[in-house]
Design a protein around this motif. Structure first.
Motif, mmCIF file in Angstrom:
data_model
loop_
_atom_site.group_PDB
_atom_site.id
_atom_site.type_symbol
_atom_site.label_atom_id
_atom_site.label_comp_id
_atom_site.label_asym_id
_atom_site.label_seq_id
_atom_site.Cartn_x
_atom_site.Cartn_y
_atom_site.Cartn_z
ATOM 1 N N GLN A 95 -8.602 -0.085 -4.385
ATOM 2 C CA GLN A 95 -7.506 0.136 -5.118
ATOM 3 C C GLN A 95 -7.882 -0.374 -6.547
ATOM 4 O O GLN A 95 -7.774 0.260 -7.601
ATOM 5 N N ILE A 96 -8.148 -1.713 -6.635
ATOM 6 C CA ILE A 96 -8.801 -2.233 -7.749
ATOM 7 C C ILE A 96 -9.827 -1.758 -8.352
ATOM 8 O O ILE A 96 -9.820 -1.714 -9.703
ATOM 9 N N GLY A 97 -10.698 -1.297 -7.741
ATOM 10 C CA GLY A 97 -11.848 -0.544 -8.324
ATOM 11 C C GLY A 97 -11.674 0.642 -9.115
ATOM 12 O O GLY A 97 -12.061 0.980 -10.140
ATOM 13 N N LYS A 98 -10.854 1.372 -8.372
ATOM 14 C CA LYS A 98 -10.303 2.654 -8.942
ATOM 15 C C LYS A 98 -9.588 2.257 -10.387
ATOM 16 O O LYS A 98 -9.808 3.199 -11.345
ATOM 17 N N LEU A 99 -8.794 1.475 -10.310
ATOM 18 C CA LEU A 99 -7.883 1.192 -11.450
ATOM 19 C C LEU A 99 -8.879 0.577 -12.841
ATOM 20 O O LEU A 99 -8.889 1.155 -13.851
ATOM 21 N N ALA A 119 -4.338 4.794 -17.541
ATOM 22 C CA ALA A 119 -5.406 4.495 -16.270
ATOM 23 C C ALA A 119 -4.818 4.903 -14.829
ATOM 24 O O ALA A 119 -5.691 5.517 -14.232
ATOM 25 N N MET A 120 -3.770 4.535 -14.603
ATOM 26 C CA MET A 120 -2.975 4.769 -13.347
ATOM 27 C C MET A 120 -2.951 6.219 -13.182
ATOM 28 O O MET A 120 -3.060 6.597 -12.056
ATOM 29 N N GLU A 121 -2.699 6.981 -14.100
ATOM 30 C CA GLU A 121 -2.388 8.426 -14.048
ATOM 31 C C GLU A 121 -3.770 8.976 -13.826
ATOM 32 O O GLU A 121 -4.044 9.797 -12.681
ATOM 33 N N THR A 122 -4.964 8.623 -14.327
ATOM 34 C CA THR A 122 -6.272 9.180 -14.058
ATOM 35 C C THR A 122 -6.678 8.649 -12.702
ATOM 36 O O THR A 122 -7.248 9.530 -12.124
ATOM 37 N N ALA A 123 -6.412 7.435 -12.263
ATOM 38 C CA ALA A 123 -6.945 7.074 -10.873
ATOM 39 C C ALA A 123 -6.171 7.497 -9.769
ATOM 40 O O ALA A 123 -6.630 7.811 -8.849
ATOM 41 N N ARG A 135 0.778 -1.044 -0.021
ATOM 42 C CA ARG A 135 0.046 0.128 0.083
ATOM 43 C C ARG A 135 0.982 1.279 0.176
ATOM 44 O O ARG A 135 0.416 2.354 -0.052
ATOM 45 N N ARG A 136 2.311 1.101 -0.200
ATOM 46 C CA ARG A 136 2.875 2.453 -0.084
ATOM 47 C C ARG A 136 2.833 3.014 -1.484
ATOM 48 O O ARG A 136 3.172 4.240 -1.669
ATOM 49 N N TYR A 137 2.667 2.251 -2.536
ATOM 50 C CA TYR A 137 2.195 2.767 -3.790
ATOM 51 C C TYR A 137 1.388 2.041 -4.486
ATOM 52 O O TYR A 137 1.212 0.938 -4.444
ATOM 53 N N PRO A 138 0.678 2.874 -5.465
ATOM 54 C CA PRO A 138 -0.312 2.071 -6.462
ATOM 55 C C PRO A 138 0.555 1.289 -7.249
ATOM 56 O O PRO A 138 1.637 1.894 -7.851
ATOM 57 N N TRP A 139 0.647 0.092 -7.427
ATOM 58 C CA TRP A 139 1.645 -0.599 -8.186
ATOM 59 C C TRP A 139 1.117 -1.925 -8.839
ATOM 60 O O TRP A 139 0.621 -2.943 -7.982
ATOM 61 N N PHE A 140 0.971 -1.965 -10.067
ATOM 62 C CA PHE A 140 0.497 -3.034 -10.823
ATOM 63 C C PHE A 140 1.525 -3.729 -11.640
ATOM 64 O O PHE A 140 2.569 -3.071 -11.976
ATOM 65 N N VAL A 141 1.333 -4.887 -12.041
ATOM 66 C CA VAL A 141 2.154 -5.425 -12.990
ATOM 67 C C VAL A 141 1.351 -6.101 -14.094
ATOM 68 O O VAL A 141 0.114 -6.477 -14.043
ATOM 69 N N LEU A 142 1.946 -6.031 -15.464
ATOM 70 C CA LEU A 142 1.325 -6.553 -16.524
ATOM 71 C C LEU A 142 2.086 -8.015 -16.850
ATOM 72 O O LEU A 142 3.464 -7.831 -16.849
ATOM 73 N N ILE A 143 1.497 -9.098 -16.924
ATOM 74 C CA ILE A 143 2.125 -10.175 -17.183
ATOM 75 C C ILE A 143 1.623 -10.940 -18.304
ATOM 76 O O ILE A 143 0.363 -11.466 -18.571
#
Lengths: 140, 140
Positions: A128-132, A71-75, A33-41
């Motif tokens: 967090q997932i909902g926002k993204l 999307a992350m920039e928007t969210a 939770r320190r950073y909004p952090w997603f990975v693409l796999i």
């Protein structure tokens, strides 16, 4: 059918949660939770290096990266996006997308291996997932 | 003409040397002999985030990244390529391409901000650039 056969690395499985599936890649939320952090796999068995993918797969990966970053920039309205394919610990190809802030815990250092990951509560994770996902629907 | 107007960030200028120019990006060698380490810098004034470039510029950047990674693999035979756009310290858009080895100084940690950069001699620098350019000629 490919999505059924694809085997996610056990450490990625442990450290992240399913968000959604684009044409090529899974999106997953990293449990920090320190950073909004997603990975693409990319759901391609045995993939480790981007430049080893077919040119069409590379185009698709980077198009999905663009969508995720937008999307992350928007969210999350970060000060800077960090986008990186490292894979020194987990070799299965995954591309980090991390929203950074000038007042976040490690700024301006990169996030990997610095400090302790801070878990989300179940509610925070869902939010967090909902926002993204909401922001992702408005990108193409 | 764009290449004449483009102003390179002063820290990138100080820490790296010109290798060559692709259609969109400068390639530069980072002055750290611990790792074969090159950056791609799109010659676009004011660019900071990849997803803010036009879609055509993004395609071109990633195609040049693929060429650079392939050439580095040929020239330096790394165990893993690290490809990353961070920009937390130097905001001018630059994409790191670093050849990593399981016995290098920081493996498996990322390289940024860890240990001291180790300068090349003039001969080593010339040799490193020469190896990359030779390999790059065989990629398309």
């Amino acid at each position: 059918m490919k999505s059924v056969e694809f085997q996610l690395d056990s450490r990625l499985q442990r450290d992240s949660e399913w968000v959604g599936l684009l044409d090529l890649c899974q999106i997953r939320l990293i449990f920090d939770r320190r950073y909004p952090w997603f990975v693409l796999i990319p759901q391609i068995d045995g993939a480790c290096e981007i430049h080893h993918l077919t040119e069409e797969q590379q185009r698709q990966l980077w198009d999905e990266s663009r969508r995720l970053a937008q999307a992350m920039e928007t969210a999350f309205e970060p000060d800077k996006m960090n986008v990186a394919a490292l894979g020194n610990v987990v070799s299965q190809l995954h591309v980090h997308h991390i929203a950074r802030y000038t007042d976040d815990e490690q700024w301006p250092a990169p996030v990997w291996g610095r400090g302790e990951m801070v878990p989300y509560t179940a509610e925070e994770k869902k939010a967090q997932i909902g926002k993204l996902l909401a922001a992702l629907q408005s990108t193409e």
